[in-house]
Design a protein around this motif. Sequence first.
Motif, mmCIF file in Angstrom:
data_model
loop_
_atom_site.group_PDB
_atom_site.id
_atom_site.type_symbol
_atom_site.label_atom_id
_atom_site.label_comp_id
_atom_site.label_asym_id
_atom_site.label_seq_id
_atom_site.Cartn_x
_atom_site.Cartn_y
_atom_site.Cartn_z
ATOM 1 N N CYS A 105 -8.473 -7.756 -5.124
ATOM 2 C CA CYS A 105 -8.811 -8.041 -3.726
ATOM 3 C C CYS A 105 -8.558 -6.797 -2.876
ATOM 4 C CB CYS A 105 -8.021 -9.233 -3.191
ATOM 5 S SG CYS A 105 -6.255 -8.962 -2.996
ATOM 6 N N VAL A 106 -9.125 -6.814 -1.690
ATOM 7 C CA VAL A 106 -8.904 -5.744 -0.719
ATOM 8 C C VAL A 106 -8.165 -6.344 0.463
ATOM 9 C CG1 VAL A 106 -10.027 -4.180 0.923
ATOM 10 C CG2 VAL A 106 -10.889 -4.368 -1.416
ATOM 11 N N VAL A 107 -7.098 -5.680 0.872
ATOM 12 C CA VAL A 107 -6.328 -6.099 2.043
ATOM 13 C C VAL A 107 -6.479 -5.012 3.097
ATOM 14 C CG1 VAL A 107 -4.021 -6.582 2.944
ATOM 15 C CG2 VAL A 107 -4.703 -7.463 0.695
ATOM 16 N N VAL A 108 -6.925 -5.416 4.272
ATOM 17 C CA VAL A 108 -7.103 -4.482 5.385
ATOM 18 C C VAL A 108 -5.884 -4.571 6.291
ATOM 19 C CG1 VAL A 108 -8.518 -3.865 7.384
ATOM 20 C CG2 VAL A 108 -9.608 -4.739 5.293
ATOM 21 N N LEU A 109 -5.210 -3.448 6.463
ATOM 22 C CA LEU A 109 -4.049 -3.379 7.343
ATOM 23 C C LEU A 109 -4.534 -3.232 8.777
ATOM 24 C CD1 LEU A 109 -0.982 -3.223 7.680
ATOM 25 C CD2 LEU A 109 -1.148 -0.756 7.247
ATOM 26 N N ILE A 110 -4.143 -4.161 9.612
ATOM 27 C CA ILE A 110 -4.610 -4.187 10.996
ATOM 28 C C ILE A 110 -3.763 -3.236 11.848
ATOM 29 C CG2 ILE A 110 -5.070 -5.634 13.012
ATOM 30 C CD1 ILE A 110 -6.783 -6.260 10.526
ATOM 31 N N LEU A 111 -4.214 -2.017 11.912
ATOM 32 C CA LEU A 111 -3.618 -1.011 12.790
ATOM 33 C C LEU A 111 -4.617 -0.707 13.893
ATOM 34 C CD1 LEU A 111 -2.289 1.581 10.159
ATOM 35 C CD2 LEU A 111 -1.026 -0.269 11.268
ATOM 36 N N LYS A 112 -4.149 -0.150 14.982
ATOM 37 C CA LYS A 112 -5.049 0.237 16.063
ATOM 38 C C LYS A 112 -6.154 1.136 15.488
ATOM 39 C CE LYS A 112 -5.222 2.328 20.603
ATOM 40 N NZ LYS A 112 -4.501 3.031 21.646
ATOM 41 N N GLY A 113 -7.392 0.769 15.744
ATOM 42 C CA GLY A 113 -8.532 1.543 15.283
ATOM 43 C C GLY A 113 -9.119 1.076 13.966
ATOM 44 N N TRP A 114 -8.536 0.052 13.353
ATOM 45 C CA TRP A 114 -9.040 -0.409 12.046
ATOM 46 C C TRP A 114 -10.502 -0.825 12.137
ATOM 47 C CZ3 TRP A 114 -11.209 -4.994 10.612
ATOM 48 C CH2 TRP A 114 -11.124 -6.050 11.517
ATOM 49 N N ASP A 115 -10.867 -1.463 13.251
ATOM 50 C CA ASP A 115 -12.220 -1.991 13.393
ATOM 51 C C ASP A 115 -13.240 -0.901 13.745
ATOM 52 O OD1 ASP A 115 -10.950 -1.675 15.842
ATOM 53 O OD2 ASP A 115 -11.921 -3.401 16.761
ATOM 54 N N GLU A 116 -12.771 0.305 14.023
ATOM 55 C CA GLU A 116 -13.662 1.430 14.321
ATOM 56 C C GLU A 116 -13.711 2.438 13.177
ATOM 57 O OE1 GLU A 116 -11.846 2.968 17.820
ATOM 58 O OE2 GLU A 116 -12.246 1.170 18.995
ATOM 59 N N SER A 117 -12.875 2.232 12.177
ATOM 60 C CA SER A 117 -12.739 3.188 11.079
ATOM 61 C C SER A 117 -13.933 3.133 10.132
ATOM 62 C CB SER A 117 -11.459 2.879 10.296
ATOM 63 O OG SER A 117 -11.431 3.586 9.082
ATOM 64 N N SER A 118 -14.617 4.261 9.980
ATOM 65 C CA SER A 118 -15.760 4.295 9.062
ATOM 66 C C SER A 118 -15.303 4.073 7.626
ATOM 67 C CB SER A 118 -16.522 5.615 9.186
ATOM 68 O OG SER A 118 -15.662 6.713 8.889
ATOM 69 N N GLY A 119 -14.124 4.569 7.276
ATOM 70 C CA GLY A 119 -13.592 4.372 5.932
ATOM 71 C C GLY A 119 -13.298 2.908 5.652
ATOM 72 N N VAL A 120 -12.617 2.225 6.573
ATOM 73 C CA VAL A 120 -12.295 0.809 6.388
ATOM 74 C C VAL A 120 -13.581 -0.010 6.321
ATOM 75 C CG1 VAL A 120 -11.211 -1.222 7.436
ATOM 76 C CG2 VAL A 120 -9.987 0.950 7.393
ATOM 77 N N LYS A 121 -14.527 0.289 7.195
ATOM 78 C CA LYS A 121 -15.808 -0.432 7.151
ATOM 79 C C LYS A 121 -16.485 -0.249 5.799
ATOM 80 C CE LYS A 121 -16.830 -0.158 12.091
ATOM 81 N NZ LYS A 121 -17.695 0.453 13.101
ATOM 82 N N ALA A 122 -16.474 0.970 5.300
ATOM 83 C CA ALA A 122 -17.108 1.255 4.008
ATOM 84 C C ALA A 122 -16.361 0.555 2.869
ATOM 85 C CB ALA A 122 -17.161 2.761 3.769
ATOM 86 N N GLU A 123 -15.039 0.564 2.911
ATOM 87 C CA GLU A 123 -14.246 -0.110 1.880
ATOM 88 C C GLU A 123 -14.529 -1.614 1.878
ATOM 89 O OE1 GLU A 123 -10.334 2.818 1.794
ATOM 90 O OE2 GLU A 123 -10.703 1.546 3.534
ATOM 91 N N MET A 124 -14.636 -2.194 3.056
ATOM 92 C CA MET A 124 -14.951 -3.618 3.154
ATOM 93 C C MET A 124 -16.359 -3.907 2.619
ATOM 94 S SD MET A 124 -13.185 -4.462 6.843
ATOM 95 C CE MET A 124 -13.888 -6.103 6.943
ATOM 96 N N LYS A 125 -17.287 -3.016 2.903
ATOM 97 C CA LYS A 125 -18.658 -3.195 2.414
ATOM 98 C C LYS A 125 -18.691 -3.131 0.883
ATOM 99 C CE LYS A 125 -23.329 -1.479 2.782
ATOM 100 N NZ LYS A 125 -24.145 -0.312 2.912
ATOM 101 N N ILE A 126 -18.001 -2.163 0.316
ATOM 102 C CA ILE A 126 -17.940 -2.039 -1.148
ATOM 103 C C ILE A 126 -17.324 -3.303 -1.745
ATOM 104 C CG2 ILE A 126 -16.851 -0.795 -3.061
ATOM 105 C CD1 ILE A 126 -17.032 1.749 -1.217
ATOM 106 N N ALA A 127 -16.220 -3.763 -1.164
ATOM 107 C CA ALA A 127 -15.564 -4.972 -1.659
ATOM 108 C C ALA A 127 -16.513 -6.165 -1.612
ATOM 109 C CB ALA A 127 -14.303 -5.256 -0.843
ATOM 110 N N SER A 128 -17.232 -6.295 -0.514
ATOM 111 C CA SER A 128 -18.195 -7.401 -0.388
ATOM 112 C C SER A 128 -19.288 -7.309 -1.439
ATOM 113 C CB SER A 128 -18.818 -7.410 1.009
ATOM 114 O OG SER A 128 -17.854 -7.741 1.969
ATOM 115 N N GLU A 129 -19.821 -6.110 -1.625
ATOM 116 C CA GLU A 129 -20.873 -5.920 -2.627
ATOM 117 C C GLU A 129 -20.389 -6.287 -4.023
ATOM 118 O OE1 GLU A 129 -21.859 -1.793 -2.114
ATOM 119 O OE2 GLU A 129 -23.056 -2.175 -0.310
#
Length: 141
Positions: A105-129
């Motif tokens: 599984c992928v766990v996203v750490l909710i830090l300030k800026g997490w929702d704007e992070s291109s890396g976090v967005k990409a990691e979530m997309k890969i996990a979803s795929e």
Amino acid sequence: LRRRDAQQKKSRERKRMLTAELQGIKDVAGDGMIYLASPYSHDDEAVRLERFRQSVRAAGKLMNLGCKVYSAIGHSHPIAVECNLPLGWDYWEAFDRWYIERCSCVVVLILKGWDESSGVKAEMKIASELGKPIRWMSQVE
């Protein structure tokens, strides 16, 4: 006195919520590895360092529960700094994809800026795929 009691009650409730959150993450991960995603890139080096520290604290919290954790930032930040490697997602994408493929599984750490992070967005997309469950973890104090 009332203010202190209210603060203590709020602190106890926060700890209960965090404990439930962490147990939920542990249940989803099972015996597999957790990929811990968190924002990192920032123009200010102090922000990057604090994000690294928060990532390491979160990984430690999960590891203390017996979880197997790969923290992308916890692992790569010291290597990148020591070896003068690039800091951005473009460089780290192939490495991180390899780990995400192997995690449960992928766990996203909710830090300030997490929702704007291109890396976090990409990691979530890969996990979803890949059909990997995604969970969120509050910042560790």
